[in-house]
Design a protein around this motif. Sequence first.
Motif, PDB file in Angstrom:
ATOM      1  N   ARG A 364       0.799  -1.224   0.000  1.00  0.00           N
ATOM      2  CA  ARG A 364       0.000   0.000   0.000  1.00  0.00           C
ATOM      3  C   ARG A 364       0.833   1.276   0.000  1.00  0.00           C
ATOM      4  O   ARG A 364       0.365   2.316  -0.473  1.00  0.00           O
ATOM      5  CB  ARG A 364      -0.938  -0.009   1.218  1.00  0.00           C
ATOM      6  CG  ARG A 364      -2.096  -0.968   1.059  1.00  0.00           C
ATOM      7  CD  ARG A 364      -2.791  -1.271   2.370  1.00  0.00           C
ATOM      8  NE  ARG A 364      -4.049  -1.985   2.146  1.00  0.00           N
ATOM      9  CZ  ARG A 364      -4.130  -3.286   1.862  1.00  0.00           C
ATOM     10  NH1 ARG A 364      -3.008  -4.008   1.788  1.00  0.00           N
ATOM     11  NH2 ARG A 364      -5.298  -3.863   1.644  1.00  0.00           N
ATOM     12  N   TYR A 365       2.034   1.218   0.520  1.00  0.00           N
ATOM     13  CA  TYR A 365       2.808   2.443   0.676  1.00  0.00           C
ATOM     14  C   TYR A 365       4.054   2.513  -0.218  1.00  0.00           C
ATOM     15  O   TYR A 365       4.719   3.542  -0.254  1.00  0.00           O
ATOM     16  CB  TYR A 365       3.189   2.633   2.147  1.00  0.00           C
ATOM     17  CG  TYR A 365       2.022   3.102   2.980  1.00  0.00           C
ATOM     18  CD1 TYR A 365       1.820   4.447   3.232  1.00  0.00           C
ATOM     19  CD2 TYR A 365       1.096   2.191   3.484  1.00  0.00           C
ATOM     20  CE1 TYR A 365       0.732   4.878   3.977  1.00  0.00           C
ATOM     21  CE2 TYR A 365       0.005   2.614   4.228  1.00  0.00           C
ATOM     22  CZ  TYR A 365      -0.182   3.957   4.472  1.00  0.00           C
ATOM     23  OH  TYR A 365      -1.259   4.379   5.194  1.00  0.00           O
ATOM     24  N   ARG A 527      -3.106  11.661  -1.694  1.00  0.00           N
ATOM     25  CA  ARG A 527      -4.556  11.453  -1.734  1.00  0.00           C
ATOM     26  C   ARG A 527      -5.252  12.662  -2.366  1.00  0.00           C
ATOM     27  O   ARG A 527      -6.192  12.508  -3.164  1.00  0.00           O
ATOM     28  CB  ARG A 527      -5.094  11.227  -0.318  1.00  0.00           C
ATOM     29  CG  ARG A 527      -4.526  10.015   0.399  1.00  0.00           C
ATOM     30  CD  ARG A 527      -5.192   8.711  -0.040  1.00  0.00           C
ATOM     31  NE  ARG A 527      -4.694   7.595   0.733  1.00  0.00           N
ATOM     32  CZ  ARG A 527      -5.192   7.185   1.888  1.00  0.00           C
ATOM     33  NH1 ARG A 527      -6.215   7.834   2.431  1.00  0.00           N
ATOM     34  NH2 ARG A 527      -4.678   6.155   2.523  1.00  0.00           N
ATOM     35  N   TRP A 534      -8.771  11.328   2.816  1.00  0.00           N
ATOM     36  CA  TRP A 534      -7.752  10.944   3.783  1.00  0.00           C
ATOM     37  C   TRP A 534      -8.412  11.020   5.158  1.00  0.00           C
ATOM     38  O   TRP A 534      -9.033  12.001   5.503  1.00  0.00           O
ATOM     39  CB  TRP A 534      -6.551  11.897   3.707  1.00  0.00           C
ATOM     40  CG  TRP A 534      -6.902  13.319   4.009  1.00  0.00           C
ATOM     41  CD1 TRP A 534      -6.872  13.964   5.217  1.00  0.00           C
ATOM     42  CD2 TRP A 534      -7.403  14.304   3.074  1.00  0.00           C
ATOM     43  NE1 TRP A 534      -7.299  15.264   5.107  1.00  0.00           N
ATOM     44  CE2 TRP A 534      -7.629  15.507   3.803  1.00  0.00           C
ATOM     45  CE3 TRP A 534      -7.664  14.295   1.699  1.00  0.00           C
ATOM     46  CZ2 TRP A 534      -8.105  16.662   3.195  1.00  0.00           C
ATOM     47  CZ3 TRP A 534      -8.143  15.447   1.110  1.00  0.00           C
ATOM     48  CH2 TRP A 534      -8.362  16.617   1.849  1.00  0.00           C
ATOM     49  N   ASN A 537      -8.888   5.629   6.394  1.00  0.00           N
ATOM     50  CA  ASN A 537      -8.456   4.616   5.424  1.00  0.00           C
ATOM     51  C   ASN A 537      -6.937   4.677   5.270  1.00  0.00           C
ATOM     52  O   ASN A 537      -6.393   5.051   4.233  1.00  0.00           O
ATOM     53  CB  ASN A 537      -9.154   4.810   4.076  1.00  0.00           C
ATOM     54  CG  ASN A 537      -9.060   6.246   3.568  1.00  0.00           C
ATOM     55  OD1 ASN A 537      -8.776   7.171   4.319  1.00  0.00           O
ATOM     56  ND2 ASN A 537      -9.307   6.423   2.285  1.00  0.00           N
ATOM     57  N   VAL A 538      -6.243   4.256   6.332  1.00  0.00           N
ATOM     58  CA  VAL A 538      -4.786   4.320   6.381  1.00  0.00           C
ATOM     59  C   VAL A 538      -4.240   2.984   6.884  1.00  0.00           C
ATOM     60  O   VAL A 538      -4.992   2.090   7.279  1.00  0.00           O
ATOM     61  CB  VAL A 538      -4.313   5.468   7.304  1.00  0.00           C
ATOM     62  CG1 VAL A 538      -4.703   6.816   6.726  1.00  0.00           C
ATOM     63  CG2 VAL A 538      -4.875   5.305   8.711  1.00  0.00           C
ATOM     64  N   ALA A 542      -5.351   1.149   3.845  1.00  0.00           N
ATOM     65  CA  ALA A 542      -5.091   2.194   2.859  1.00  0.00           C
ATOM     66  C   ALA A 542      -5.230   1.657   1.435  1.00  0.00           C
ATOM     67  O   ALA A 542      -4.983   0.474   1.179  1.00  0.00           O
ATOM     68  CB  ALA A 542      -3.681   2.754   3.061  1.00  0.00           C
TER      69      ALA A 542
END
Length: 549
Positions: A364-365, A527, A534, A537-538, A542
């Motif tokens: 995700r990141y 985002r 934002w 949802n992290v 996310a």
Amino acid sequence: MIMRSISSFARAVLTSTVVAFLIFTPARASGPPLVTIAQGTLSGAVEPGLHIFKGIPYASPPVGERRWKLPAPPVRWRGRRDATRFGPSCLQPPVPATSLYADPPAAMSEDCLTLNVWAPEHAEKAPVIVWIHGGSLRIGGSAEPIYDGATFARRGIVFVSINYRLGVLGWLAHPALTAESPDHASGNYGLLDQIAALHWVRDNIAAFGGDAANVTVMGESAGALSVTYLLTSPLARGLFDKAIMESANTRAVPELGHSVYGLPSAETIGSDLARRLGALDLGALRAMDGETLTVAATKAGFAPQGTIDGHVLPRQVIDTFDRGEQARVPLLAGFNSGELRSQRVFLPKPPASAAEYEAAITRRYGDLAPEFLRLYPASDIEESMLATLRDAIYGWATERMIRKQSEAGMPAYLYLFDHCAPATKARDLCAFHASELPYVFGQIGSDAALPPNWPRPEGPHEQRLSHVMMDYWVAFARDGAPAAPDAPMWQAYSESQAYMRFAKSATPARDLLPGMFEMQEHVVQQRRAANRQWFVNVGIAAPVITDAR
């Protein structure tokens, strides 16, 4: 359009507030304190050194055809009005009796736009605090015992607490409401109530010994969110001089007629709700019983929040601060280290293993994953998930507004409440959401006026910390800079990212949670560029990030 709208709103409020004389009649040995304001004479109550007036209408009842309209000027009365009892809280859904925050109102009504004043007995041009209660914009009220203003008044503050419309009655946008509005806007009625209350304070508070030129707006949770709205609303400009925010956020909210950040328009949300409730038109909505409507809308999933309408809220809070268009006032703001310990409903299901957690974060990141995992490591997944949401909801937003206010040349003071009293530690609730409130309001000890399920801070140490925090808050409201006798100097954030940590004592520090703000800011900007929300949802919830750098 905005200037015309401001004028129309101001005319409505000023109709009832222009008065030749505001008279304060001191307490007499044989009778109650009397105050004469624009609406009439109030008869209050006395506590040692204090005069207290409760249940004062600051606007007309928003009922019948006045449901979902601008707050109208309050009515006048003849003779003396009893002001010794709180007005009813605004209509709200029930809270489970087991909830940490359960504190059912003694009375509630759609006719609820009242405020309360605690004043030192001989106050004269005293600083004023206007308190905005929390509760997700759907529950709560100024009559909650925890919000008793006596401890502030004993420190020289004229303390005002207000009710404002909640839930669907306070925050519904709908095409038919927009069409009938002279400002071509709908929603934000609860915020308009808050602005009307500030007009009332400006025009009447001198009668209670308060200084209308030294007003601080202060709120926690939804109250702090309301303060962010007030900071960015042109209709509130000039009505307050300082701001205190405890656990605020700056998530994206719906725009009136357009979809943004993956959110439906506010009018679409309102129209869909009306259909679900079986209301074919605005008349049917207004004809519904208020309490029935409030409960049904809550069950239908209506989430009260601000609306970007181009009038009350011209643009997203984050955009207003980026443009430097927020109110230029001193700001004191902070959050709690254990915010999510009492808000675990926001947490997604945890992964089964550290490897699964790291894989989810990497997916995700992307290139940001190493920094994310440094801040929120797999070595303690639960604590990392709690910290992830704390920072995404409260930490980043708070520090960002403090930074922006500093950049605008305003004194800005940041804090972290990181204290764990024995009662909160025993329940794994250290520094939970709103746990600073007993300290800020002086509600410490076995007889403290706290909700029934609240862990009670007791003992001399808790009293000392409460006294220090109250001293800081009062000094800020008085002078624009927090200070406390026999406590450390609280430097402004502009001094090398200074902040105050409240743990066993007040401890000055620098660079709060190193790297947190920078990483969260990078994610939020991604985002925004992708037109996505934002907020919660992290972390492992996310969306997948591409082109992270």
